[in-house]
Design a protein around this motif. Structure first.
Motif, short mmCIF file in Angstrom:
data_model
loop_
_atom_site.label_atom_id
_atom_site.label_comp_id
_atom_site.label_asym_id
_atom_site.label_seq_id
_atom_site.Cartn_x
_atom_site.Cartn_y
_atom_site.Cartn_z
N UNK A 9 0.86 -1.20 0.08
CA UNK A 9 -0.05 0.19 0.05
C UNK A 9 0.86 1.33 -0.11
N UNK A 10 2.22 1.25 0.27
CA UNK A 10 2.85 2.42 0.32
C UNK A 10 3.17 2.90 -1.05
N UNK A 11 3.20 1.88 -1.77
CA UNK A 11 3.42 2.25 -3.37
C UNK A 11 2.08 2.31 -4.14
N UNK A 12 0.97 1.63 -3.67
CA UNK A 12 -0.18 1.62 -4.57
C UNK A 12 -1.46 1.91 -4.11
N UNK A 13 -1.58 2.01 -2.47
CA UNK A 13 -2.48 2.15 -1.79
C UNK A 13 -3.32 0.71 -1.70
N UNK A 14 -3.89 0.63 -0.89
CA UNK A 14 -4.84 -0.58 -0.38
C UNK A 14 -6.12 -0.49 -0.15
N UNK A 15 -6.75 -1.65 -0.16
CA UNK A 15 -8.33 -1.66 0.20
C UNK A 15 -8.63 -2.77 0.66
N UNK A 16 -9.31 -3.12 1.97
CA UNK A 16 -9.73 -4.42 2.29
C UNK A 16 -10.93 -4.17 3.36
N UNK A 17 -11.92 -5.20 2.87
CA UNK A 17 -13.15 -5.41 3.64
C UNK A 17 -13.02 -6.41 4.65
N UNK A 18 -13.25 -6.06 5.95
CA UNK A 18 -13.17 -7.45 7.10
C UNK A 18 -14.40 -7.41 7.86
N UNK A 19 -14.85 -8.66 8.17
CA UNK A 19 -15.95 -8.82 9.32
C UNK A 19 -15.62 -9.42 10.48
N UNK A 20 -15.66 -8.67 11.50
CA UNK A 20 -15.41 -9.30 12.99
C UNK A 20 -16.52 -10.18 13.23
N UNK A 21 -16.04 -11.28 13.46
CA UNK A 21 -17.16 -12.49 13.89
C UNK A 21 -17.20 -12.76 15.21
N UNK A 54 -17.26 -4.53 -2.54
CA UNK A 54 -17.92 -3.59 -1.87
C UNK A 54 -19.37 -2.95 -2.84
N UNK A 55 -19.08 -2.62 -3.94
CA UNK A 55 -20.44 -2.15 -4.90
C UNK A 55 -21.36 -3.15 -4.79
N UNK A 56 -21.03 -4.47 -5.08
CA UNK A 56 -22.00 -5.47 -5.02
C UNK A 56 -22.66 -5.76 -3.68
N UNK A 57 -21.96 -5.73 -2.80
CA UNK A 57 -22.93 -5.82 -1.20
C UNK A 57 -23.74 -4.64 -0.97
N UNK A 58 -23.10 -3.40 -1.08
CA UNK A 58 -23.81 -2.22 -1.09
C UNK A 58 -25.12 -2.02 -1.73
N UNK A 59 -25.25 -2.95 -3.09
CA UNK A 59 -26.24 -2.87 -3.89
C UNK A 59 -27.32 -4.34 -3.32
N UNK A 60 -26.80 -4.91 -2.61
CA UNK A 60 -27.83 -5.89 -2.15
C UNK A 60 -27.43 -7.29 -2.79
N UNK A 61 -26.36 -7.26 -4.06
CA UNK A 61 -26.18 -8.67 -4.63
C UNK A 61 -25.40 -9.44 -3.73
#
Length: 328
Positions: free
Chosen positions: A23-35, A229-236
């Motif tokens: 991520x220091x070179x490219x930026x990062x993106x993660x979705x995590x779920x606490x269980x 992210x787009x998929x889940x926020x659209x309900x798919x």
């Protein structure tokens, strides 16, 4: 007596882009779920001199440098704790199963130490302190998602900026989508554990060297994470299952230790016979839990248990790290 409870996690998308080497070179993106599986830490003042430590082993040490458990040693040193403490750790799930246990342990321990010192603390501080111990003091080749999701809880989007900033926000789901997602995910233990450090060190080294295959693979993982992210926020939720399959097909080629013939066979069994839309091995790879998306829980459960795997039921945790008891 102080007792904290801190959640373990599953990675929903983008895992691996939370390492600084990427991520220091490219930026990062993660979705995590606490269980709803946890690490519990208790701290109690004793009448005797020394640190009395109980986890999978037992220790009695008089000084920081005598403590064998590196995470406990550096956490105590960071907070300059007195040497008259008993610390006990209990976990719902063993370490080395891909659910972020070391990060969860550290966040819970840091929270307990703050509570012992009667210091209010926010989730961002807990995540930062835990990451500093594991990444900087101990030099472990880990990412940041485990510390952040353990501290914040919920379903958390994490944007990792090249300048080191982490921007967190909740995944915006309708209630019906949240229930559907929860009911469509299943975890099965493959029957062995391992330390993730060798796989993470391989990713770190190859990323720092500019290895084209590794970098392109992580680019794709980040792209899929944003699509999830787009998929889940659209309900798919069904679309998420298909994207998870695409993610795993990419991830398993990232390193030779990511999967093996047995895991590949079990994954294909779940897809072909168990009505799984997609899935992946949770965590850095090589062991732990297979996570599947399915519309037929009974069928998938039957197929996987017949193959010798143990199901672990779970829900989502929306509290993050909390102090359960403060009697001090």
């Amino acid at each position: 007596m102080i007792i904290t409870r801190t959640p373990l996690r599953i990675s929903i998308g983008g895992g691996g882009t939370d390492l600084p080497s990427y991520y220091r070179e490219n930026g990062g993106f993660v979705i995590s779920a606490a269980i709803s599986k946890y690490v519990y830490i208790s701290i109690n003042q004793t009448f005797f001199t020394g640190f009395f430590l109980k986890y999978t082993e037992m220790e009695h040490a008089d000084k920081y440098d005598e403590i064998r458990h590196p995470l406990i040693r550096e956490a105590l040193r960071t907070h300059e704790m007195p040497n008259n403490l008993e610390i006990v750790s209990i976990a719902d799930v063993p370490a080395g199963t891909g659910l972020g246990s070391s990060g969860t342990f550290l966040v819970g321990l840091m929270h307990a130490l703050h509570a012992y010192k009667r210091q209010p603390v926010i989730a961002e501080t807990l995540a930062r302190e835990a990451a500093d111990v594991e990444m900087n003091r101990l030099g472990e080749p880990v990412g940041l998602q485990d510390h952040y999701i353990a501290a914040f809880g919920g379903l958390l989007c994490q944007d990792y900026q090249p300048d080191g900033r982490v921007v967190v926000s909740p995944l915006k789901l309708q209630q019906a989508t949240l229930w559907e997602l929860r009911d469509s995910l299943m975890l099965f233990f493959v029957g062995r554990t391992r330390r993730a450090s060798s796989l993470l060190q391989d990713q770190k080294s190859r990323s720092e060297q500019g290895d084209a295959k590794m970098i392109q693979g992580l680019h794709l993982v980040k792209k899929i994470g944003l699509e999830i992210k787009k998929c889940l926020e659209a309900g798919d939720v069904e679309g998420f299952g298909r994207l998870m399959h695409e993610h795993w097909m990419s991830k398993r080629t990232r390193s030779s230790g990511m999967s093996d013939n047995r895991i590949d066979d079990l994954y294909e069994l779940g897809r072909s016979k168990g009505a799984a839309t997609g899935g992946k091995l949770v965590g850095a790879g090589g062991s732990g839990f297979l996570m599947f998306h399915t519309n037929d829980r009974r069928r998938l459960r039957s197929v996987m248990t017949a193959a010798g795997l143990t199901e672990m039921d779970f829900g989502f945790d929306f509290d993050g790290s909390v102090v359960l008891l403060r009697d001090y």
